[in-house]
Design a protein around this motif. Sequence first.
Motif, PDB file in Angstrom:
ATOM      1  N   THR A 142      20.030  15.367 -26.269  1.00 39.64           N
ATOM      2  CA  THR A 142      19.125  14.349 -25.735  1.00 39.64           C
ATOM      3  C   THR A 142      18.942  14.519 -24.234  1.00 39.64           C
ATOM      4  O   THR A 142      17.809  14.517 -23.723  1.00 39.64           O
ATOM      5  N   LEU A 143      20.043  14.676 -23.510  1.00 42.12           N
ATOM      6  CA  LEU A 143      19.946  14.843 -22.060  1.00 42.12           C
ATOM      7  C   LEU A 143      19.218  16.143 -21.721  1.00 42.12           C
ATOM      8  O   LEU A 143      18.424  16.194 -20.771  1.00 42.12           O
ATOM      9  N   SER A 144      19.462  17.188 -22.507  1.00 40.19           N
ATOM     10  CA  SER A 144      18.780  18.464 -22.265  1.00 40.19           C
ATOM     11  C   SER A 144      17.283  18.304 -22.395  1.00 40.19           C
ATOM     12  O   SER A 144      16.513  18.784 -21.552  1.00 40.19           O
ATOM     13  N   ARG A 145      16.831  17.607 -23.455  1.00 44.14           N
ATOM     14  CA  ARG A 145      15.391  17.409 -23.628  1.00 44.14           C
ATOM     15  C   ARG A 145      14.804  16.579 -22.495  1.00 44.14           C
ATOM     16  O   ARG A 145      13.702  16.861 -22.007  1.00 44.14           O
ATOM     17  N   GLN A 146      15.519  15.559 -22.057  1.00 45.05           N
ATOM     18  CA  GLN A 146      15.011  14.721 -20.967  1.00 45.05           C
ATOM     19  C   GLN A 146      14.889  15.517 -19.669  1.00 45.05           C
ATOM     20  O   GLN A 146      13.899  15.387 -18.934  1.00 45.05           O
ATOM     21  N   LEU A 147      15.874  16.355 -19.402  1.00 45.92           N
ATOM     22  CA  LEU A 147      15.837  17.135 -18.162  1.00 45.92           C
ATOM     23  C   LEU A 147      14.768  18.225 -18.229  1.00 45.92           C
ATOM     24  O   LEU A 147      14.097  18.508 -17.225  1.00 45.92           O
ATOM     25  N   GLU A 148      14.612  18.841 -19.382  1.00 42.03           N
ATOM     26  CA  GLU A 148      13.565  19.859 -19.516  1.00 42.03           C
ATOM     27  C   GLU A 148      12.198  19.227 -19.284  1.00 42.03           C
ATOM     28  O   GLU A 148      11.334  19.798 -18.603  1.00 42.03           O
ATOM     29  N   ALA A 149      11.981  18.034 -19.834  1.00 39.85           N
ATOM     30  CA  ALA A 149      10.708  17.351 -19.630  1.00 39.85           C
ATOM     31  C   ALA A 149      10.506  16.990 -18.161  1.00 39.85           C
ATOM     32  O   ALA A 149       9.402  17.122 -17.617  1.00 39.85           O
ATOM     33  N   SER A 150      11.581  16.541 -17.499  1.00 44.08           N
ATOM     34  CA  SER A 150      11.456  16.176 -16.088  1.00 44.08           C
ATOM     35  C   SER A 150      11.165  17.394 -15.219  1.00 44.08           C
ATOM     36  O   SER A 150      10.444  17.307 -14.224  1.00 44.08           O
TER      37      SER A 150
END
Length: 521
Positions: free
Chosen positions: A263-271
């Motif tokens: 979840t954190l990986s997806r959020q950071l990739e999007a950011s």
Amino acid sequence: MTDDKPVPAERIIADALALAQECGWRPAVEFAAALPAADDQAVRFFAAAGDSGAEQLRCRLAERPGAAQISVTPLEDIDADAGLALYPNRALAVLRCGELLTPAAVEAAAAIVRRPAGSGLAVLSHAEVLTGPDDLDLVQRGIWRTLFADAPLAWAGQDLAEYGVLLWADPSAEPAAFLAARLARDADRLATWSDGPGAAGAELQARRAAHLLDLMEHAADTTEHQQPATEARTAARRLTRARTQAGELRRRWLKRLDEDRATLSRQLEASLDVLEQELLSALREAARRQPRHAQPVRDRLDRELCRWAAATRELAARRTAEHHRDLVRLADELDWEVIDGVTEGETPCRERLLSGGRFAVGFEGLGAVAHPTADRPAQGGLSAWPSRAAVGAAIGVGAAILASDDPQLALALGTAGAAGGAASTYFAGQESGRRAAAEARRVVAQRVGEIRDTVRDRLRGAAESARTEAAATFDALDRQLAAAVRRAEQHAAGAPSDTALATPRQRLTELRDRLRAATGT
């Protein structure tokens, strides 16, 4: 010769449903009872509320002779009920091209594309909004970095169809000519998938069984049925139950670590995708406002990077705190009074789990990228943004994009920003505005790519460390509890035998053991 016997997971689901009905575990009963037959051909679309693309696509497929029944469900509903992603034998997530996805939508769509091969697809609708290859690459790259954040490969123009993601446009909207071949191919693949067999395979049934057992586990935690027991056996049974709970908690703990990392990986990739676009926008806007001065442009870049670094640290801290609170709740489910009485070591087992076995990652070192005067590598292995080369080149490029009709101005701005660095190479020959724009994208992409690599490395390191520590702690705990159970059972060997049936908790453990044996996990 065919075998008409149900696959192991189907039998486990049937037995689990019987136990759930017996114990009155309503959420588990509702989930199992709602599962379709293994040969059900229906398809369920999951789309954002109000997205006309899903209905248009449904109508197109429904027009085909012998088309399967298709229903549409709001994509956001999966956020409230994760079991929805497992209900249909075939599921399809409809995502609109060029639309930013909410975290809930990302998680829901990822749950669909992570289904077993052939049972789940994602369709990028409204492809008619794409005007050129750059638009298509931007959309595909964003999908790759959000839905496939854990993929071992970085985005390099992979064919998303091979990963279950297709492109679709309303033919009446006259999509761009460069998309014609791709849209025709993906439309054929989608029709073949929709018209094909929809039988639930063994892997999908196993995932359904695992989710059902999770629901039952949760219900058992709140409505525990205790088996009548003699006083002599109470201690042994309490230890046995503690060991069973610890084994189940190990599975849930490691699963939570994996989910929180993803979840954190997806959020950071999007950011990071947003950051890249904002940096390019900052170059254009700042160069427009101060076309003859490099420093204000550089300052604007610094502010964007500082803002992103601060937001990333805040996000990581918030997610780490939420993760810790969730693990505390999980840990509180164990009978620590019993466990602490048999475990060894200077540090209590619970404390070891909550310190070393939790996912914690920091991004303090990333702040160094925002200081253009730094000439040495920042902490954490990430080099500082150079003030006299890459940033200066980007500044010159950003100005040249806006003043590409004046090659001399472009050359002056690029040379001033880079202090004789990279920009002069591109502008000394009076390069066109298109070449300048490409160089701006290259410079920004290179820096964001470096940040992205650092973020991934830190996430991977933190997750692997937490997983290793948690697994080792649980394994040591299991060995100590197993020895304690043997001693307690030997002590109670002379007590009268109980004639009662196994408790629901024990039957639930047996079901999970059967599923583990069936899937080899």
